[in-house]
Design a protein around this motif. Sequence first.
Motif, mmCIF file in Angstrom:
data_model
loop_
_atom_site.group_PDB
_atom_site.id
_atom_site.type_symbol
_atom_site.label_atom_id
_atom_site.label_comp_id
_atom_site.label_asym_id
_atom_site.label_seq_id
_atom_site.Cartn_x
_atom_site.Cartn_y
_atom_site.Cartn_z
ATOM 1 N N ALA A 195 0.835 -1.193 0.000
ATOM 2 C CA ALA A 195 0.000 0.000 0.000
ATOM 3 C C ALA A 195 0.873 1.248 0.000
ATOM 4 O O ALA A 195 1.531 1.545 0.998
ATOM 5 N N THR A 196 0.852 1.959 -1.096
ATOM 6 C CA THR A 196 1.572 3.226 -1.154
ATOM 7 C C THR A 196 0.936 4.253 -0.233
ATOM 8 O O THR A 196 1.614 5.096 0.334
ATOM 9 N N THR A 197 -0.379 4.148 -0.125
ATOM 10 C CA THR A 197 -1.123 5.124 0.665
ATOM 11 C C THR A 197 -1.923 4.435 1.749
ATOM 12 O O THR A 197 -2.612 3.451 1.492
ATOM 13 N N MET A 198 -1.803 4.965 2.954
ATOM 14 C CA MET A 198 -2.617 4.508 4.075
ATOM 15 C C MET A 198 -3.269 5.733 4.709
ATOM 16 O O MET A 198 -2.786 6.854 4.556
ATOM 17 N N PHE A 199 -4.359 5.487 5.387
ATOM 18 C CA PHE A 199 -5.119 6.570 5.999
ATOM 19 C C PHE A 199 -5.334 6.265 7.490
ATOM 20 O O PHE A 199 -5.492 5.106 7.879
ATOM 21 N N TRP A 200 -5.389 7.325 8.258
ATOM 22 C CA TRP A 200 -5.689 7.192 9.687
ATOM 23 C C TRP A 200 -6.953 7.977 9.999
ATOM 24 O O TRP A 200 -7.096 9.143 9.627
ATOM 25 N N TYR A 201 -7.864 7.295 10.696
ATOM 26 C CA TYR A 201 -9.148 7.881 11.058
ATOM 27 C C TYR A 201 -9.325 7.817 12.570
ATOM 28 O O TYR A 201 -8.754 6.985 13.264
ATOM 29 N N ARG A 202 -10.210 8.671 13.020
ATOM 30 C CA ARG A 202 -10.643 8.650 14.399
ATOM 31 C C ARG A 202 -12.159 8.558 14.371
ATOM 32 O O ARG A 202 -12.816 9.204 13.540
ATOM 33 N N VAL B 103 0.641 8.619 19.247
ATOM 34 C CA VAL B 103 -0.027 9.691 19.976
ATOM 35 C C VAL B 103 0.937 10.121 21.072
ATOM 36 O O VAL B 103 1.214 9.363 22.013
ATOM 37 N N THR B 104 1.472 11.304 20.938
ATOM 38 C CA THR B 104 2.480 11.777 21.893
ATOM 39 C C THR B 104 1.819 12.536 23.045
ATOM 40 O O THR B 104 0.806 13.230 22.852
ATOM 41 N N SER B 105 2.378 12.354 24.232
ATOM 42 C CA SER B 105 1.861 13.029 25.425
ATOM 43 C C SER B 105 0.333 12.956 25.463
ATOM 44 O O SER B 105 -0.365 13.981 25.445
ATOM 45 N N ALA B 106 -0.141 11.739 25.487
ATOM 46 C CA ALA B 106 -1.592 11.519 25.403
ATOM 47 C C ALA B 106 -2.324 12.103 26.607
ATOM 48 O O ALA B 106 -1.817 12.093 27.741
ATOM 49 N N HIS B 107 -3.512 12.598 26.350
ATOM 50 C CA HIS B 107 -4.371 13.133 27.401
ATOM 51 C C HIS B 107 -5.740 12.480 27.286
ATOM 52 O O HIS B 107 -6.077 11.900 26.239
ATOM 53 N N PRO B 108 -6.555 12.564 28.322
ATOM 54 C CA PRO B 108 -7.860 11.899 28.295
ATOM 55 C C PRO B 108 -8.704 12.248 27.074
ATOM 56 O O PRO B 108 -9.438 11.391 26.578
ATOM 57 N N GLU B 109 -8.581 13.456 26.579
ATOM 58 C CA GLU B 109 -9.376 13.836 25.400
ATOM 59 C C GLU B 109 -8.938 13.133 24.121
ATOM 60 O O GLU B 109 -9.631 13.191 23.103
ATOM 61 N N ASP B 110 -7.775 12.468 24.189
ATOM 62 C CA ASP B 110 -7.314 11.689 23.040
ATOM 63 C C ASP B 110 -7.919 10.293 23.022
ATOM 64 O O ASP B 110 -7.744 9.544 22.050
ATOM 65 N N SER B 111 -8.614 9.948 24.086
ATOM 66 C CA SER B 111 -9.269 8.642 24.135
ATOM 67 C C SER B 111 -10.269 8.545 22.999
ATOM 68 O O SER B 111 -11.106 9.435 22.813
ATOM 69 N N SER B 112 -10.165 7.482 22.245
ATOM 70 C CA SER B 112 -11.021 7.346 21.070
ATOM 71 C C SER B 112 -10.764 5.993 20.415
ATOM 72 O O SER B 112 -9.982 5.186 20.915
ATOM 73 N N PHE B 113 -11.434 5.791 19.305
ATOM 74 C CA PHE B 113 -11.223 4.597 18.482
ATOM 75 C C PHE B 113 -10.488 5.042 17.230
ATOM 76 O O PHE B 113 -10.974 5.908 16.498
ATOM 77 N N TYR B 114 -9.316 4.485 16.999
ATOM 78 C CA TYR B 114 -8.488 4.867 15.868
ATOM 79 C C TYR B 114 -8.487 3.731 14.848
ATOM 80 O O TYR B 114 -8.256 2.570 15.193
ATOM 81 N N ILE B 115 -8.744 4.082 13.607
ATOM 82 C CA ILE B 115 -8.819 3.090 12.534
ATOM 83 C C ILE B 115 -7.875 3.485 11.416
ATOM 84 O O ILE B 115 -7.813 4.656 11.027
ATOM 85 N N CYS B 116 -7.162 2.498 10.911
ATOM 86 C CA CYS B 116 -6.331 2.756 9.735
ATOM 87 C C CYS B 116 -6.925 2.032 8.532
ATOM 88 O O CYS B 116 -7.736 1.114 8.673
ATOM 89 N N SER B 117 -6.536 2.484 7.369
ATOM 90 C CA SER B 117 -6.923 1.792 6.149
ATOM 91 C C SER B 117 -5.772 1.851 5.169
ATOM 92 O O SER B 117 -4.912 2.727 5.241
#
Lengths: 115, 114
Positions: B30-37, B81-95
């Motif tokens: 895959a030349t291209t990948m995507f990151w979603y939240r 995810v650098t210096s993570a904080h509670p607001e960074d809590s989520s579901f992260y999906i790549c494609s």
Amino acid sequence: AQTVTQSQPEMSVQEAETVTLSCTYDTSESDYYLFWYKQPPSRQMILVIRQEAYKQQNATENRFSVNFQKAAKSFSLKISDSQLGDAAMYFCAYRTSNTGNQFYFGTGTSLTVIP
Amino acid sequence: GAVVSQHPSRVICKSGTSVKIECRSLDFQATTMFWYRQFPKQSLMLMATSNEGSKATYEQGVEKDKFLINHASLTLSTLTVTSAHPEDSSFYICSAELGAETQYFGPGTRLLVL
């Protein structure tokens, strides 16, 4: 930017019956791709069906088929003989024909299948 | 079919720490990948487009210094995810993009920052 609209936040269907999920999009392009993805409770996005805009024939994958109306910019998904495993969020997505371009997703339709 | 894996599937970390999420295309390049939240009961929100061998392209409003993306090979992209904080809590999906048209998705990573 292109917009994708799914006007039905929730739908329900009786098991073994047929249901149609609607999707419309806005674009000025003539060549693009359209997709339906399913996201069950596991949250794994699963490709259901895809359609190339240059093809007039509607795509079909087993019990899943689409009604692609290019002039109306409409791309609905029909699920025939609904099964309990079809219960999920369904997302419609648009992609241009250019390499590396992003998808534009609709807001999703939550489908419930009633036994 | 095209398979994309993601690791870890879930992670809990303390506030201020960094977390790395890996996305691999298992049977294709895959030349291209995507990151979603994705927030609960919402659609996918594109964070960035990752191209092998070049810098990622971030969507407006996404802090590139906070969400570091590296696409070092044709089968691996990482999101840190650098210096993570509670607001960074989520579901992260790549494609990963196959054939310059279809995206195949990983199973997602649930991040909880305490």
